[in-house]
Motif scaffolding. Structure first.
Motif, mmCIF file in Angstrom:
data_model
loop_
_atom_site.group_PDB
_atom_site.id
_atom_site.type_symbol
_atom_site.label_atom_id
_atom_site.label_comp_id
_atom_site.label_asym_id
_atom_site.label_seq_id
_atom_site.Cartn_x
_atom_site.Cartn_y
_atom_site.Cartn_z
ATOM 1 N N ASP A 74 6.791 0.042 6.713
ATOM 2 C CA ASP A 74 6.602 1.263 5.946
ATOM 3 C C ASP A 74 7.953 1.917 5.677
ATOM 4 O OD1 ASP A 74 3.788 1.173 5.888
ATOM 5 O OD2 ASP A 74 3.650 2.089 7.863
ATOM 6 N N TRP A 75 8.106 2.439 4.470
ATOM 7 C CA TRP A 75 9.328 3.124 4.050
ATOM 8 C C TRP A 75 8.990 4.480 3.463
ATOM 9 C CZ3 TRP A 75 14.210 1.323 4.805
ATOM 10 C CH2 TRP A 75 14.345 -0.020 5.160
ATOM 11 N N SER A 76 9.863 5.463 3.737
ATOM 12 C CA SER A 76 9.734 6.766 3.080
ATOM 13 C C SER A 76 10.074 6.592 1.604
ATOM 14 C CB SER A 76 10.669 7.786 3.737
ATOM 15 O OG SER A 76 12.022 7.431 3.535
ATOM 16 N N PRO A 77 9.672 7.553 0.757
ATOM 17 C CA PRO A 77 9.927 7.404 -0.679
ATOM 18 C C PRO A 77 11.404 7.193 -1.040
ATOM 19 C CG PRO A 77 8.348 9.153 -0.305
ATOM 20 C CD PRO A 77 8.854 8.730 1.055
ATOM 21 N N SER A 121 0.842 -1.188 0.000
ATOM 22 C CA SER A 121 0.000 0.000 0.000
ATOM 23 C C SER A 121 0.877 1.237 0.000
ATOM 24 C CB SER A 121 -0.922 0.011 1.228
ATOM 25 O OG SER A 121 -0.161 0.075 2.420
ATOM 26 N N GLU A 122 0.244 2.394 -0.259
ATOM 27 C CA GLU A 122 0.959 3.670 -0.234
ATOM 28 C C GLU A 122 0.082 4.709 0.454
ATOM 29 O OE1 GLU A 122 2.974 6.937 -3.251
ATOM 30 O OE2 GLU A 122 2.646 4.890 -3.947
ATOM 31 N N SER A 123 0.686 5.488 1.361
ATOM 32 C CA SER A 123 -0.046 6.535 2.075
ATOM 33 C C SER A 123 -0.106 7.791 1.219
ATOM 34 C CB SER A 123 0.624 6.850 3.410
ATOM 35 O OG SER A 123 1.819 7.587 3.198
ATOM 36 N N GLN A 124 -0.930 8.750 1.647
ATOM 37 C CA GLN A 124 -1.037 10.012 0.924
ATOM 38 C C GLN A 124 0.273 10.791 0.948
ATOM 39 O OE1 GLN A 124 -4.412 12.007 2.648
ATOM 40 N NE2 GLN A 124 -5.861 10.892 1.360
ATOM 41 N N LYS A 125 1.127 10.532 1.940
ATOM 42 C CA LYS A 125 2.419 11.215 2.037
ATOM 43 C C LYS A 125 3.512 10.506 1.241
ATOM 44 C CE LYS A 125 1.508 13.418 6.430
ATOM 45 N NZ LYS A 125 2.003 13.695 7.780
ATOM 46 N N GLY A 126 3.170 9.417 0.574
ATOM 47 C CA GLY A 126 4.124 8.724 -0.279
ATOM 48 C C GLY A 126 4.851 7.560 0.376
ATOM 49 N N TRP A 127 4.629 7.352 1.679
ATOM 50 C CA TRP A 127 5.254 6.198 2.337
ATOM 51 C C TRP A 127 4.595 4.927 1.816
ATOM 52 C CZ3 TRP A 127 8.339 5.891 7.138
ATOM 53 C CH2 TRP A 127 8.991 7.086 7.419
ATOM 54 N N GLN A 128 5.409 3.875 1.647
ATOM 55 C CA GLN A 128 4.894 2.613 1.136
ATOM 56 C C GLN A 128 5.122 1.485 2.129
ATOM 57 O OE1 GLN A 128 7.075 2.255 -2.580
ATOM 58 N NE2 GLN A 128 5.303 3.036 -3.707
ATOM 59 N N LYS A 129 4.086 0.669 2.304
ATOM 60 C CA LYS A 129 4.248 -0.565 3.075
ATOM 61 C C LYS A 129 4.769 -1.602 2.094
ATOM 62 C CE LYS A 129 1.289 -1.402 6.047
ATOM 63 N NZ LYS A 129 1.359 -1.175 7.384
ATOM 64 N N GLU A 130 5.978 -2.103 2.377
ATOM 65 C CA GLU A 130 6.667 -2.980 1.433
ATOM 66 C C GLU A 130 7.037 -4.313 2.062
ATOM 67 O OE1 GLU A 130 10.132 -1.014 -0.126
ATOM 68 O OE2 GLU A 130 9.018 0.795 -0.642
ATOM 69 N N VAL A 131 7.148 -5.312 1.192
ATOM 70 C CA VAL A 131 7.734 -6.596 1.552
ATOM 71 C C VAL A 131 9.073 -6.663 0.837
ATOM 72 C CG1 VAL A 131 7.500 -9.095 1.506
ATOM 73 C CG2 VAL A 131 5.455 -7.669 1.684
ATOM 74 N N ASN A 132 10.144 -6.811 1.608
ATOM 75 C CA ASN A 132 11.493 -6.840 1.051
ATOM 76 C C ASN A 132 12.307 -7.948 1.704
ATOM 77 O OD1 ASN A 132 11.248 -4.407 -0.556
ATOM 78 N ND2 ASN A 132 11.322 -3.266 1.353
ATOM 79 N N LEU A 133 13.359 -8.352 1.031
ATOM 80 C CA LEU A 133 14.371 -9.232 1.612
ATOM 81 C C LEU A 133 15.528 -8.320 1.996
ATOM 82 C CD1 LEU A 133 15.055 -12.202 2.192
ATOM 83 C CD2 LEU A 133 16.139 -12.295 -0.058
ATOM 84 N N ILE A 134 15.819 -8.240 3.310
ATOM 85 C CA ILE A 134 16.778 -7.261 3.823
ATOM 86 C C ILE A 134 17.839 -7.940 4.683
ATOM 87 C CG2 ILE A 134 17.070 -5.207 5.276
ATOM 88 C CD1 ILE A 134 14.310 -4.349 4.540
ATOM 89 N N SER A 135 19.076 -7.503 4.489
ATOM 90 C CA SER A 135 20.175 -7.898 5.363
ATOM 91 C C SER A 135 20.352 -6.789 6.397
ATOM 92 C CB SER A 135 21.466 -8.077 4.561
ATOM 93 O OG SER A 135 22.555 -8.287 5.442
ATOM 94 N N TRP A 136 20.161 -7.123 7.667
ATOM 95 C CA TRP A 136 20.316 -6.173 8.769
ATOM 96 C C TRP A 136 21.683 -6.381 9.397
ATOM 97 C CZ3 TRP A 136 16.739 -2.489 9.201
ATOM 98 C CH2 TRP A 136 15.475 -2.740 8.663
ATOM 99 N N ASN A 137 22.470 -5.318 9.494
ATOM 100 C CA ASN A 137 23.791 -5.364 10.131
ATOM 101 C C ASN A 137 24.667 -6.491 9.575
ATOM 102 O OD1 ASN A 137 23.308 -3.114 11.831
ATOM 103 N ND2 ASN A 137 22.104 -4.417 13.178
ATOM 104 N N ASP A 138 24.677 -6.631 8.259
ATOM 105 C CA ASP A 138 25.500 -7.623 7.555
ATOM 106 C C ASP A 138 25.176 -9.069 7.922
ATOM 107 O OD1 ASP A 138 26.970 -5.700 6.091
ATOM 108 O OD2 ASP A 138 28.264 -5.342 7.831
ATOM 109 N N ARG A 139 23.975 -9.321 8.391
ATOM 110 C CA ARG A 139 23.562 -10.693 8.719
ATOM 111 C C ARG A 139 22.804 -11.303 7.548
ATOM 112 N NH1 ARG A 139 21.911 -8.772 14.518
ATOM 113 N NH2 ARG A 139 23.876 -9.114 15.598
ATOM 114 N N GLU A 140 22.465 -12.579 7.708
ATOM 115 C CA GLU A 140 21.707 -13.287 6.681
ATOM 116 C C GLU A 140 20.397 -12.541 6.408
ATOM 117 O OE1 GLU A 140 19.517 -17.592 6.051
ATOM 118 O OE2 GLU A 140 21.132 -17.430 7.496
ATOM 119 N N PRO A 141 20.041 -12.370 5.138
ATOM 120 C CA PRO A 141 18.811 -11.640 4.810
ATOM 121 C C PRO A 141 17.567 -12.310 5.385
ATOM 122 C CG PRO A 141 20.166 -11.950 2.865
ATOM 123 C CD PRO A 141 20.767 -12.789 3.949
ATOM 124 N N LYS A 142 16.599 -11.466 5.768
ATOM 125 C CA LYS A 142 15.303 -11.922 6.263
ATOM 126 C C LYS A 142 14.209 -11.184 5.514
ATOM 127 C CE LYS A 142 16.712 -13.211 10.900
ATOM 128 N NZ LYS A 142 16.371 -13.147 12.317
#
Length: 67
Positions: A42-45, A16-37
């Protein structure tokens, strides 16, 4: 967020996307150089700011997908 390093490995979906442009996203992310999860939050544009979210291991992600 100060002190937290992240790298978006794969952008999977925008839920989804808010009126301010923030998006609720599903991503594969590596946090602090660890194995991706898998990550849902929500993310800013520019992906410089983020909201609270939830991270899931591969097994947790599979369980969720199978529901």
């Amino acid at each position: 967020m100060a002190g937290i390093k992240f790298e978006i490995i794969e952008q999977i979906a925008v839920l989804s996307e808010s009126q301010k442009g923030w998006q609720k996203e599903v991503n594969l992310i590596s946090w602090n150089d660890r194995e991706p999860k898998y990550d849902i939050r929500d993310w800013s544009p520019d992906h410089e700011k983020m909201g609270k979210g939830v991270t899931l291991t591969k097994e947790e992600w599979q369980t969720l997908k199978n529901l």
